[in-house]
Design a protein around this motif. Structure first.
Motif, PDB file in Angstrom:
ATOM      1  N   ALA A 140       0.810  -1.231   0.000  1.00 37.61           N
ATOM      2  CA  ALA A 140       0.000   0.000   0.000  1.00 37.61           C
ATOM      3  C   ALA A 140       0.834   1.268   0.000  1.00 37.61           C
ATOM      4  CB  ALA A 140      -0.951  -0.014   1.201  1.00 37.61           C
ATOM      5  N   PRO A 141       1.968   1.329   0.697  1.00 37.83           N
ATOM      6  CA  PRO A 141       2.742   2.587   0.656  1.00 37.83           C
ATOM      7  C   PRO A 141       3.238   2.944  -0.732  1.00 37.83           C
ATOM      8  CG  PRO A 141       3.380   1.270   2.544  1.00 37.83           C
ATOM      9  CD  PRO A 141       2.494   0.399   1.703  1.00 37.83           C
ATOM     10  N   GLY A 142       3.431   2.033  -1.624  1.00 38.99           N
ATOM     11  CA  GLY A 142       3.937   2.328  -2.946  1.00 38.99           C
ATOM     12  C   GLY A 142       2.876   2.680  -3.965  1.00 38.99           C
ATOM     13  N   LEU A 147      -6.104   5.528  -4.429  1.00 38.37           N
ATOM     14  CA  LEU A 147      -6.385   4.336  -5.225  1.00 38.37           C
ATOM     15  C   LEU A 147      -6.977   3.257  -4.328  1.00 38.37           C
ATOM     16  CD1 LEU A 147      -6.154   2.863  -7.943  1.00 38.37           C
ATOM     17  CD2 LEU A 147      -3.904   2.067  -7.210  1.00 38.37           C
ATOM     18  N   ASN A 148      -8.120   2.747  -4.778  1.00 38.17           N
ATOM     19  CA  ASN A 148      -8.756   1.665  -4.021  1.00 38.17           C
ATOM     20  C   ASN A 148      -8.257   0.334  -4.590  1.00 38.17           C
ATOM     21  OD1 ASN A 148     -10.348   0.071  -2.457  1.00 38.17           O
ATOM     22  ND2 ASN A 148     -12.307   0.754  -3.324  1.00 38.17           N
TER      23      ASN A 148
END
Length: 609
Positions: A140-142, A147-148
């Motif tokens: 998720a950090p990248g 964005l879902n």
């Protein structure tokens, strides 16, 4: 100072003087006297009298041919000053020992401070490189902000194409498929050099007379109903092809008939020029020799040739064997059987007596065969068979008692008078058997038996014995003792080695289980039916014995066969029963039934057993 080698004075002396005793001192030795030479010790340990080599030459000798016990040294390093330290020099870096297997499997416990440092390093490794083993790291950090990840998808959606069934068998008409195939056929020919069936290959000929539309040959037959395909899939079997007629060219058949011999035909390479009938044979017919292989081996004369007489001798031997068997079955001793033949009490058996006995035994025999049987048994050539000849040639004298001890006192050995009157005594010349003709049956018993009469059937064979026949007869008085014999080489029959269970092809040793010359020339009855003697003598179980004798047609109940098997097992010390032992027990049972009068072969009233 080196000592001078002094050679021995050999002038006028023999080289063997002092080693052997000269039995003829007056005779001079022939030949030329030579020196005995050096001894073995001098040859094995020669003196090192070689002159010393220079230092310049020594370094080359140390490379090419070093001295015994010295190391080979390259001549370029002969004067290397570092050679004196070469034994103590070491090269490379000392390797530090790594962790042992025990430390890797069971490492020591870390302190609290060491564990804190290790966790910090692992956290840095997890955040920058990858997640721990067996877990997915957080991506998720990248991802872009907002964005879902659960609803957003990447890439372009692909359309569902035709499946494998549509590609192999598309849902199109014949005209549509042919049209699509014809549109790109020219390009496909240039790229893959592939053509339709019966399509001409374009070779770019520039000849003005050449028309590319011309076609040659005949079209291949084609059937739309698939008949050719069915014949291709169902091939003719090889056996059916062999039974079918093979069609060949007539020229080839004529050529083979001239060059190769044909089955059932005369080989005639000049058939067109030499006219002979089909049954004509060339050459001279050779008449068969009047003598056989046995006549050549025994070096028989012209009057003693047995060619063509072997079958007649076999019939006579079979007749004698049948009479022996019947006498053994019907009588208890030799005297009782002899008196049955000699019905008139003459003390001898005539040809008419022998013919009457054959009639009683229900043996249809020709007069010629009986004449030859009588001629064979008549050893003294008086035209009749006495008691001694009867015991040797018409009965098994070793298996049956003589019966003379039951006839009364010694005068009863003289014989019976006319009409079987016991009081009538004949002169000593008519004695039934002489005392000199009775020999002990064995050295361990006093039982007497008639002596053995040597009947030489083949007059060309001499009565001789070789050392090979007496080789194993060391127990008897006529044997040859081989204790002091000097043996050479390897024995032909290896009695010192046991025969292997599986004999290899390259094993040429004879372990005593191979046939000899006599067994090859005169094979036994078993070998003619592909049965070995060891098959008759090997121990077998009750089921095997029952199966063998049932298959040959023996009619016995289960209790009778089991009783016979127990009797055969009781005769062997270990309880083994073979086919031959079981057959002998059946013969004994048959003899008892014949003597009891309950067997179809019994002649008269039952006899006391």
């Amino acid at each position: 100072m080196a000592t001078k080698l002094v050679l021995p004075d050999i002038a006028g002396k023999s080289i063997y003087e002092g080693k052997f005793k000269d039995r003829n001192p007056l005779c001079l030795a022939a030949g030329k006297l030579t020196s005995s030479g050096d001894t073995t010790a001098q040859c094995l340990r020669p003196k090192n009298d070689r002159p010393p080599s220079a230092d310049v030459i020594r370094k080359f000798r140390a490379t090419v041919r070093p001295d015994a016990g010295q190391m080979r040294v390259f001549y370029g390093k002969a004067y290397d000053p570092h050679r004196q330290w070469a034994m103590d020099m070491t090269h490379g870096v000392n390797t530090q020992p790594s962790s042992s297997t025990k430390e890797a499997v069971n490492p020591p416990l870390n302190t609290l401070y060491q564990q804190k440092i290790l966790d910090r390093k692992e956290n840095c490794y997890q955040s920058h490189i990858r997640a721990p083993l067996g877990k997915s790291h957080n991506q998720a950090p990248g991802l872009p902000k907002g964005l879902n990840p659960s609803n957003f998808t990447f890439g372009i959606p692909t359309q569902l194409d035709t499946g494998a069934g549509g590609l192999v068998n598309p849902n199109k008409s014949y005209d549509q498929v042919f049209k699509e195939a014809s549109e790109g056929h020219d390009l496909y020919v240039r790229s893959h050099a592939d053509y339709y069936p019966r399509e001409r290959v374009c070779r770019s000929y520039t000849t003005p007379n050449f028309n590319p539309q011309n076609k040659f040959g005949l079209p291949t037959p084609h059937c739309n109903d698939g008949k050719m395909t069915r014949e291709t899939l169902k091939w003719i079997h090889e056996t059916q092809g062999d039974r079918a007629t093979k069609i060949i060219s007539k020229k080839l058949d004529d050529f083979r008939e001239k060059t190769q011999p044909q089955l059932g035909k005369v080989h005639d390479p000049i058939k067109d020029t030499l006219n002979v009938p089909p049954d004509h044979t060339f050459g001279i017919l050779l008449k068969p020799d009047p003598y056989g292989a046995g006549d050549i081996i025994h070096n028989r004369g012209t009057s003693n040739i047995l060619r063509g007489k072997e079958s007649q001798r076999g019939v006579v031997a079979a007749m004698r064997q049948q009479l022996k068997k019947l006498n053994y079955h019907h009588f208890n001793n030799l005297l009782e059987a002899f008196r049955f033949y000699d019905n008139d009490g003459k003390g001898k058996i005539t040809l008419s007596d022998l013919r009457n006995v054959c009639i009683k035994y229900r043996l249809p025999v020709d007069s010629d065969i009986l004449d030859k049987v009588l001629d064979y048994c008549d050893a003294d050539r008086d035209g009749m068979i006495n008691y001694l000849e009867f015991a040797n040639f018409l009965n098994w004298k070793e298996k049956m008692p003589t019966g003379l001890e039951d006839a009364g006192p010694p005068p009863m050995l003289i014989g019976m008078g006319l009409n079987n009157e016991p009081n009538t005594v004949r002169p000593m010349t008519d004695k039934l058997v002489a005392e000199c003709d009775l020999k002990p049956k064995s050295a361990q018993t006093n039982e007497l038996t008639p002596r053995h009469i040597q009947k030489q059937v083949d007059e060309s064979v001499g009565n001789h014995s070789t050392s090979n026949n007496m080789y194993n007869a060391v127990v008897g008085p006529g044997g040859i003792s081989t204790r002091d014999f000097r043996t050479y080489g390897v024995p032909t029959i290896r009695s010192d080695l046991s025969a292997p269970r599986i004999k290899r092809v390259d094993d040429r040793k004879n372990y005593g289980d191979e046939a000899f010359a006599y067994s090859l020339m005169c094979p036994s009855l078993y070998s003619q039916h592909n049965v070995h003697e060891r098959d008759m003598l090997m121990p077998r179980t009750y089921e095997e014995i029952r199966s063998i004798f049932t298959n040959i047609g023996l009619r016995m109940t289960g209790d009778e066969m089991e009783k016979a098997y127990r009797l055969a097992a009781a005769n062997h010390p270990k309880g083994h029963v073979s086919v031959e032992a079981f057959r002998s027990v059946l013969d004994e049972i048959q003899v008892e039934q014949i003597r009891a009068g309950i067997h179809p072969m019994a002649l008269g009233e039952p006899q006391a057993i």
